[in-house]
Design a protein around this motif. Sequence first.
Motif, PDB file in Angstrom:
ATOM      1  N   VAL A  47       0.833  -1.205   0.000  1.00  0.00           N
ATOM      2  CA  VAL A  47       0.000   0.000   0.000  1.00  0.00           C
ATOM      3  C   VAL A  47       0.868   1.255   0.000  1.00  0.00           C
ATOM      4  O   VAL A  47       0.610   2.219  -0.733  1.00  0.00           O
ATOM      5  CB  VAL A  47      -0.953  -0.004   1.216  1.00  0.00           C
ATOM      6  N   PHE A  48       1.910   1.240   0.818  1.00  0.00           N
ATOM      7  CA  PHE A  48       2.801   2.405   0.887  1.00  0.00           C
ATOM      8  C   PHE A  48       3.513   2.629  -0.441  1.00  0.00           C
ATOM      9  O   PHE A  48       3.599   3.772  -0.927  1.00  0.00           O
ATOM     10  CB  PHE A  48       3.824   2.200   2.006  1.00  0.00           C
ATOM     11  N   ILE A  49       4.026   1.554  -1.040  1.00  0.00           N
ATOM     12  CA  ILE A  49       4.714   1.677  -2.330  1.00  0.00           C
ATOM     13  C   ILE A  49       3.746   2.178  -3.403  1.00  0.00           C
ATOM     14  O   ILE A  49       4.081   3.027  -4.229  1.00  0.00           O
ATOM     15  CB  ILE A  49       5.334   0.329  -2.737  1.00  0.00           C
ATOM     16  N   GLY A  50       2.520   1.653  -3.370  1.00  0.00           N
ATOM     17  CA  GLY A  50       1.527   2.101  -4.348  1.00  0.00           C
ATOM     18  C   GLY A  50       1.192   3.577  -4.186  1.00  0.00           C
ATOM     19  O   GLY A  50       1.066   4.310  -5.173  1.00  0.00           O
ATOM     20  N   ALA A  51       1.052   4.027  -2.921  1.00  0.00           N
ATOM     21  CA  ALA A  51       0.758   5.444  -2.673  1.00  0.00           C
ATOM     22  C   ALA A  51       1.900   6.330  -3.149  1.00  0.00           C
ATOM     23  O   ALA A  51       1.671   7.394  -3.747  1.00  0.00           O
ATOM     24  CB  ALA A  51       0.499   5.659  -1.180  1.00  0.00           C
ATOM     25  N   CYS A  52       3.124   5.903  -2.901  1.00  0.00           N
ATOM     26  CA  CYS A  52       4.283   6.670  -3.379  1.00  0.00           C
ATOM     27  C   CYS A  52       4.309   6.734  -4.902  1.00  0.00           C
ATOM     28  O   CYS A  52       4.614   7.786  -5.494  1.00  0.00           O
ATOM     29  CB  CYS A  52       5.581   6.052  -2.863  1.00  0.00           C
ATOM     30  N   GLY A  53       3.989   5.595  -5.545  1.00  0.00           N
ATOM     31  CA  GLY A  53       3.964   5.580  -7.005  1.00  0.00           C
ATOM     32  C   GLY A  53       2.898   6.495  -7.576  1.00  0.00           C
ATOM     33  O   GLY A  53       3.134   7.223  -8.545  1.00  0.00           O
ATOM     34  N   VAL A  54       1.708   6.487  -6.962  1.00  0.00           N
ATOM     35  CA  VAL A  54       0.628   7.363  -7.429  1.00  0.00           C
ATOM     36  C   VAL A  54       1.009   8.832  -7.255  1.00  0.00           C
ATOM     37  O   VAL A  54       0.787   9.661  -8.152  1.00  0.00           O
ATOM     38  CB  VAL A  54      -0.677   7.051  -6.665  1.00  0.00           C
ATOM     39  N   ALA A  55       1.595   9.169  -6.090  1.00  0.00           N
ATOM     40  CA  ALA A  55       2.019  10.549  -5.855  1.00  0.00           C
ATOM     41  C   ALA A  55       3.081  10.985  -6.865  1.00  0.00           C
ATOM     42  O   ALA A  55       3.066  12.121  -7.361  1.00  0.00           O
ATOM     43  CB  ALA A  55       2.557  10.703  -4.435  1.00  0.00           C
ATOM     44  N   THR A  56       3.991  10.072  -7.190  1.00  0.00           N
ATOM     45  CA  THR A  56       5.028  10.387  -8.176  1.00  0.00           C
ATOM     46  C   THR A  56       4.424  10.630  -9.549  1.00  0.00           C
ATOM     47  O   THR A  56       4.806  11.568 -10.265  1.00  0.00           O
ATOM     48  CB  THR A  56       6.048   9.239  -8.251  1.00  0.00           C
ATOM     49  N   LEU A  57       3.463   9.793  -9.927  1.00  0.00           N
ATOM     50  CA  LEU A  57       2.802   9.963 -11.230  1.00  0.00           C
ATOM     51  C   LEU A  57       2.040  11.282 -11.299  1.00  0.00           C
ATOM     52  O   LEU A  57       2.041  11.953 -12.338  1.00  0.00           O
ATOM     53  CB  LEU A  57       1.860   8.790 -11.490  1.00  0.00           C
ATOM     54  N   ILE A  58       1.402  11.661 -10.183  1.00  0.00           N
ATOM     55  CA  ILE A  58       0.674  12.935 -10.159  1.00  0.00           C
ATOM     56  C   ILE A  58       1.640  14.102 -10.343  1.00  0.00           C
ATOM     57  O   ILE A  58       1.390  15.031 -11.116  1.00  0.00           O
ATOM     58  CB  ILE A  58      -0.110  13.079  -8.843  1.00  0.00           C
ATOM     59  N   ALA A  59       2.770  14.054  -9.619  1.00  0.00           N
ATOM     60  CA  ALA A  59       3.751  15.134  -9.721  1.00  0.00           C
ATOM     61  C   ALA A  59       4.337  15.206 -11.133  1.00  0.00           C
ATOM     62  O   ALA A  59       4.452  16.290 -11.721  1.00  0.00           O
ATOM     63  CB  ALA A  59       4.865  14.930  -8.693  1.00  0.00           C
ATOM     64  N   LEU A  60       4.692  14.047 -11.692  1.00  0.00           N
ATOM     65  CA  LEU A  60       5.242  14.035 -13.047  1.00  0.00           C
ATOM     66  C   LEU A  60       4.200  14.473 -14.068  1.00  0.00           C
ATOM     67  O   LEU A  60       4.523  15.173 -15.040  1.00  0.00           O
ATOM     68  CB  LEU A  60       5.759  12.633 -13.390  1.00  0.00           C
ATOM     69  N   GLY A  61       2.944  14.065 -13.852  1.00  0.00           N
ATOM     70  CA  GLY A  61       1.878  14.476 -14.762  1.00  0.00           C
ATOM     71  C   GLY A  61       1.686  15.983 -14.766  1.00  0.00           C
ATOM     72  O   GLY A  61       1.513  16.598 -15.825  1.00  0.00           O
ATOM     73  N   ALA A  62       1.728  16.586 -13.563  1.00  0.00           N
ATOM     74  CA  ALA A  62       1.602  18.043 -13.478  1.00  0.00           C
ATOM     75  C   ALA A  62       2.755  18.730 -14.193  1.00  0.00           C
ATOM     76  O   ALA A  62       2.560  19.718 -14.923  1.00  0.00           O
ATOM     77  CB  ALA A  62       1.536  18.473 -12.016  1.00  0.00           C
ATOM     78  N   LEU A  63       3.964  18.207 -14.011  1.00  0.00           N
ATOM     79  CA  LEU A  63       5.134  18.787 -14.684  1.00  0.00           C
ATOM     80  C   LEU A  63       5.014  18.669 -16.195  1.00  0.00           C
ATOM     81  O   LEU A  63       5.307  19.625 -16.936  1.00  0.00           O
ATOM     82  CB  LEU A  63       6.410  18.090 -14.198  1.00  0.00           C
ATOM     83  N   VAL A  64       4.567  17.515 -16.664  1.00  0.00           N
ATOM     84  CA  VAL A  64       4.407  17.321 -18.108  1.00  0.00           C
ATOM     85  C   VAL A  64       3.360  18.275 -18.672  1.00  0.00           C
ATOM     86  O   VAL A  64       3.550  18.874 -19.743  1.00  0.00           O
ATOM     87  CB  VAL A  64       4.030  15.858 -18.406  1.00  0.00           C
ATOM     88  N   LEU A  65       2.247  18.439 -17.971  1.00  0.00           N
ATOM     89  CA  LEU A  65       1.196  19.352 -18.438  1.00  0.00           C
ATOM     90  C   LEU A  65       1.689  20.798 -18.497  1.00  0.00           C
ATOM     91  O   LEU A  65       1.390  21.531 -19.444  1.00  0.00           O
ATOM     92  CB  LEU A  65      -0.028  19.250 -17.527  1.00  0.00           C
ATOM     93  N   ILE A  66       2.451  21.188 -17.475  1.00  0.00           N
ATOM     94  CA  ILE A  66       2.992  22.555 -17.465  1.00  0.00           C
ATOM     95  C   ILE A  66       3.939  22.759 -18.638  1.00  0.00           C
ATOM     96  O   ILE A  66       3.854  23.756 -19.375  1.00  0.00           O
ATOM     97  CB  ILE A  66       3.700  22.838 -16.130  1.00  0.00           C
ATOM     98  N   MET A  67       4.869  21.825 -18.812  1.00  0.00           N
ATOM     99  CA  MET A  67       5.830  21.961 -19.907  1.00  0.00           C
ATOM    100  C   MET A  67       5.135  21.901 -21.263  1.00  0.00           C
ATOM    101  O   MET A  67       5.507  22.613 -22.207  1.00  0.00           O
ATOM    102  CB  MET A  67       6.890  20.862 -19.804  1.00  0.00           C
ATOM    103  N   TRP A  68       4.099  21.055 -21.379  1.00  0.00           N
ATOM    104  CA  TRP A  68       3.363  20.946 -22.636  1.00  0.00           C
ATOM    105  C   TRP A  68       2.674  22.270 -22.976  1.00  0.00           C
ATOM    106  O   TRP A  68       2.713  22.730 -24.124  1.00  0.00           O
ATOM    107  CB  TRP A  68       2.349  19.815 -22.566  1.00  0.00           C
TER     108      TRP A  68
END
Length: 279
Positions: free
Chosen positions: A13-34
């Motif tokens: 559960v902890f690893i999954g939560a960390c992975g989801v948080a990482t994807l959200i952060a990377l997704g926000a960065l990608v959207l901003i750069m896009w």
Amino acid sequence: MDRALFRRIGNLVFIGACGVATLIALGALVLIMWSLVTQGIGGIDLKVFTMTQPAPGSEGGLSNAIVGSLVMCALAMVIALTVGILAGTWLAEYGAGTKYGHVVRFLNDVLLSAPSILIGLFVYELLVAPFHGFSALAGAVALAFLATPIVTRTTEDILNLQSSALREAGMALGASRSFVVRRIVWKAARGGLVTGGLLGFARISGETAPLLFTSLGNQFFSTNLAQPMASLPTTIFQFALSAYDDWRRLAWVGALLIAVAVLSINIIGRIIARETHRP
């Protein structure tokens, strides 16, 4: 439930939560750069780098703002590197366990997290209001206040990572402590010191609030430190709020330039840090 199974489930559960948080952060960065790339890449041409900011409906560029940002950031980094490296060296080599050292470190941490607009107001009262005029020098000082605590913290951390054997070997040969720090410890920590400087530069390159209170801006090309000077952040702020399409297009171009510069500086800093820690 078996305790080992419970721990495995908790770990997943902890690893999954960390992975989801990482994807959200990377997704926000990608959207901003896009958004920056799609909105700003079409406006980049030679005029952006060779012409000053235009009047509405006229051809122009951002050369005065680019040069102004480079001038103020360069002067700010000269101040920040001088004060930050010396302060960080004192904290690591001389004041590590003293009460005064703890106070200085605490104040540096407070300044590290201080809102940039407060720094701008402080420098306004210090260098703008008494002289009855905005200036690039005041802008550089405000930016230096933001970069100095980063350089100080980085310098202290990187010097603490250096082996004590380096200091002991130098002093065993009869060298003074200051000579050992300057010629041996600083040289061994050179990559980390450069990384701290790059991180400080990346921190201040996009700051707007302090410059609005200090350097203000200038629609003409100027390198006079005693006069208002244009910068990319203040120009973006002005153009993005305007009703003119050509100004908003230049605002997107300026935002893209800053984003690319900050991203490049952070990548370079990471590479240097990796090379420094490589055995």
